[in-house]
Design a protein around this motif. Structure first.
Motif, PDB file in Angstrom:
ATOM      1  N   ASP A 215       0.830  -1.210   0.000  1.00 50.89           N
ATOM      2  CA  ASP A 215       0.000   0.000   0.000  1.00 50.89           C
ATOM      3  C   ASP A 215       0.863   1.258   0.000  1.00 50.89           C
ATOM      4  OD1 ASP A 215      -2.357  -1.505   0.072  1.00 50.89           O
ATOM      5  OD2 ASP A 215      -2.215  -1.741   2.239  1.00 50.89           O
ATOM      6  N   ALA A 216       1.531   1.499  -1.102  1.00 50.24           N
ATOM      7  CA  ALA A 216       2.392   2.677  -1.236  1.00 50.24           C
ATOM      8  C   ALA A 216       1.543   3.916  -1.518  1.00 50.24           C
ATOM      9  CB  ALA A 216       3.390   2.460  -2.379  1.00 50.24           C
ATOM     10  N   ALA A 217       2.070   5.065  -1.128  1.00 50.17           N
ATOM     11  CA  ALA A 217       1.348   6.329  -1.316  1.00 50.17           C
ATOM     12  C   ALA A 217       1.070   6.604  -2.788  1.00 50.17           C
ATOM     13  CB  ALA A 217       2.151   7.476  -0.705  1.00 50.17           C
ATOM     14  N   GLU A 218       1.921   6.107  -3.662  1.00 53.25           N
ATOM     15  CA  GLU A 218       1.759   6.364  -5.087  1.00 53.25           C
ATOM     16  C   GLU A 218       0.468   5.774  -5.659  1.00 53.25           C
ATOM     17  OE1 GLU A 218       5.955   7.038  -4.158  1.00 53.25           O
ATOM     18  OE2 GLU A 218       4.573   5.390  -3.706  1.00 53.25           O
ATOM     19  N   LEU A 219      -0.105   4.776  -4.999  1.00 51.35           N
ATOM     20  CA  LEU A 219      -1.327   4.166  -5.525  1.00 51.35           C
ATOM     21  C   LEU A 219      -2.465   5.183  -5.589  1.00 51.35           C
ATOM     22  CD1 LEU A 219      -1.343   0.624  -3.871  1.00 51.35           C
ATOM     23  CD2 LEU A 219      -0.529   1.312  -6.116  1.00 51.35           C
ATOM     24  N   GLY A 220      -2.596   5.991  -4.538  1.00 50.34           N
ATOM     25  CA  GLY A 220      -3.628   7.019  -4.535  1.00 50.34           C
ATOM     26  C   GLY A 220      -3.402   8.051  -5.625  1.00 50.34           C
ATOM     27  N   VAL A 221      -2.141   8.389  -5.864  1.00 53.70           N
ATOM     28  CA  VAL A 221      -1.804   9.363  -6.921  1.00 53.70           C
ATOM     29  C   VAL A 221      -2.141   8.786  -8.290  1.00 53.70           C
ATOM     30  CG1 VAL A 221       0.010  10.825  -7.866  1.00 53.70           C
ATOM     31  CG2 VAL A 221       0.041  10.240  -5.439  1.00 53.70           C
ATOM     32  N   LEU A 222      -1.871   7.495  -8.474  1.00 49.01           N
ATOM     33  CA  LEU A 222      -2.196   6.853  -9.752  1.00 49.01           C
ATOM     34  C   LEU A 222      -3.713   6.800  -9.969  1.00 49.01           C
ATOM     35  CD1 LEU A 222       0.366   3.899  -9.769  1.00 49.01           C
ATOM     36  CD2 LEU A 222       0.362   5.882 -11.293  1.00 49.01           C
ATOM     37  N   ARG A 223      -4.479   6.552  -8.906  1.00 37.54           N
ATOM     38  CA  ARG A 223      -5.935   6.539  -9.031  1.00 37.54           C
ATOM     39  C   ARG A 223      -6.454   7.897  -9.465  1.00 37.54           C
ATOM     40  NH1 ARG A 223      -5.530   4.169  -3.687  1.00 37.54           N
ATOM     41  NH2 ARG A 223      -5.357   1.898  -3.861  1.00 37.54           N
ATOM     42  N   ARG A 224      -5.941   8.948  -8.837  1.00 47.33           N
ATOM     43  CA  ARG A 224      -6.378  10.299  -9.199  1.00 47.33           C
ATOM     44  C   ARG A 224      -5.972  10.632 -10.636  1.00 47.33           C
ATOM     45  NH1 ARG A 224      -4.778  11.223  -3.898  1.00 47.33           N
ATOM     46  NH2 ARG A 224      -2.744  12.056  -4.530  1.00 47.33           N
ATOM     47  N   ASN A 225      -4.800  10.151 -11.036  1.00 49.00           N
ATOM     48  CA  ASN A 225      -4.344  10.379 -12.411  1.00 49.00           C
ATOM     49  C   ASN A 225      -5.310   9.745 -13.408  1.00 49.00           C
ATOM     50  OD1 ASN A 225      -2.753   9.167 -14.867  1.00 49.00           O
ATOM     51  ND2 ASN A 225      -1.585  10.960 -14.233  1.00 49.00           N
ATOM     52  N   LEU A 226      -5.771   8.534 -13.115  1.00 51.38           N
ATOM     53  CA  LEU A 226      -6.718   7.871 -14.012  1.00 51.38           C
ATOM     54  C   LEU A 226      -8.037   8.638 -14.082  1.00 51.38           C
ATOM     55  CD1 LEU A 226      -6.379   4.015 -13.461  1.00 51.38           C
ATOM     56  CD2 LEU A 226      -6.028   5.289 -15.558  1.00 51.38           C
ATOM     57  N   GLU A 227      -8.500   9.139 -12.939  1.00 51.42           N
ATOM     58  CA  GLU A 227      -9.736   9.924 -12.921  1.00 51.42           C
ATOM     59  C   GLU A 227      -9.586  11.186 -13.771  1.00 51.42           C
ATOM     60  OE1 GLU A 227     -10.434  10.664  -8.817  1.00 51.42           O
ATOM     61  OE2 GLU A 227     -10.954   8.577  -8.342  1.00 51.42           O
ATOM     62  N   ASP A 228      -8.451  11.862 -13.615  1.00 50.21           N
ATOM     63  CA  ASP A 228      -8.193  13.068 -14.400  1.00 50.21           C
ATOM     64  C   ASP A 228      -8.060  12.745 -15.885  1.00 50.21           C
ATOM     65  OD1 ASP A 228      -8.240  14.536 -12.071  1.00 50.21           O
ATOM     66  OD2 ASP A 228      -6.052  14.630 -11.865  1.00 50.21           O
TER      67      ASP A 228
END
Length: 202
Positions: A72-85
């Motif tokens: 559960d790395a912090a980057e996972l949340g950033v990648l999710r937001r990137n996909l939404e954007d």
């Protein structure tokens, strides 16, 4: 052309550091220094682009695998937001924004691998490839944006499931698909050579 005298004046330095900087850029494959002629921005050959994409496939596959192993790395949340954007950029029909988000997606994943040497080699590779320009060209291909989003989502799912082998495989397939589209976006007269050289065995 990149005149030494102009660059020295522009950055308010002597010509010596400019000359050393240009030599370093030549070493990295970004410029070509022609004795008694000048220094020029270097465009990679078709074969070099293919070889760079092959390296990109390996490095990004490794990055996806390493990120999946981190849990559960912090980057996972950033990648999710990137996909939404990215999905919003598609709905807004904004290919420039989408191309920027694609670039960010790959860099987030590479940095998330937490391997400094990987980042170092990847940065040099991406500079040589002039990747953003290639993405802009690729997103113009019919259906490529939707395929790209699906591929990004599949990569993220494998990482979230902590499946390093699956993440690497899906990531490598995504880069391969992107490379094929980038190459096919070039003039048709050159495609025969590439099809012979860059076809993955079934």
């Amino acid at each position: 052309m990149l005149p030494e005298a102009y660059l020295a004046q522009e950055f308010d330095v002597s010509r010596t550091p400019v000359r050393e900087a240009l030599k370093q850029l030549q070493h990295e494959g970004l410029v070509e220094i022609r004795p008694k002629v000048g220094t020029f921005v270097r465009e990679p050959t078709r074969r070099e682009v293919i070889e760079l994409f092959e390296l990109k496939e390996s490095l990004e596959g490794l990055a996806a695998s390493l990120l999946a192993r981190r849990g559960d790395a912090a980057e996972l949340g950033v990648l999710r937001r990137n996909l939404e954007d990215s999905e919003e950029a598609v709905r807004s029909e904004d290919p420039e924004a989408y191309a920027r988000l694609v670039h960010e997606f790959h860099w987030i994943m590479v940095r998330g691998a937490d391997n400094r040497k990987l980042v170092e080699h990847y940065e040099r590779l991406m500079n040589q490839l002039a990747y953003h320009r290639l993405v802009i060209r690729t997103v113009g291909q019919p259906g490529r944006i939707l395929d790209s989003i699906r591929e990004h989502r599949a990569v993220l799912e494998m990482i979230e499931h902590k499946d390093p082998f699956g993440a690497e495989s899906v990531m490598r397939n995504h880069v391969y698909a992107s490379a094929r589209e980038a190459l096919l976006a070039e003039p048709a007269s050159e495609q025969g050579w590439r099809d012979q050289y860059y076809v993955r065995p079934s």
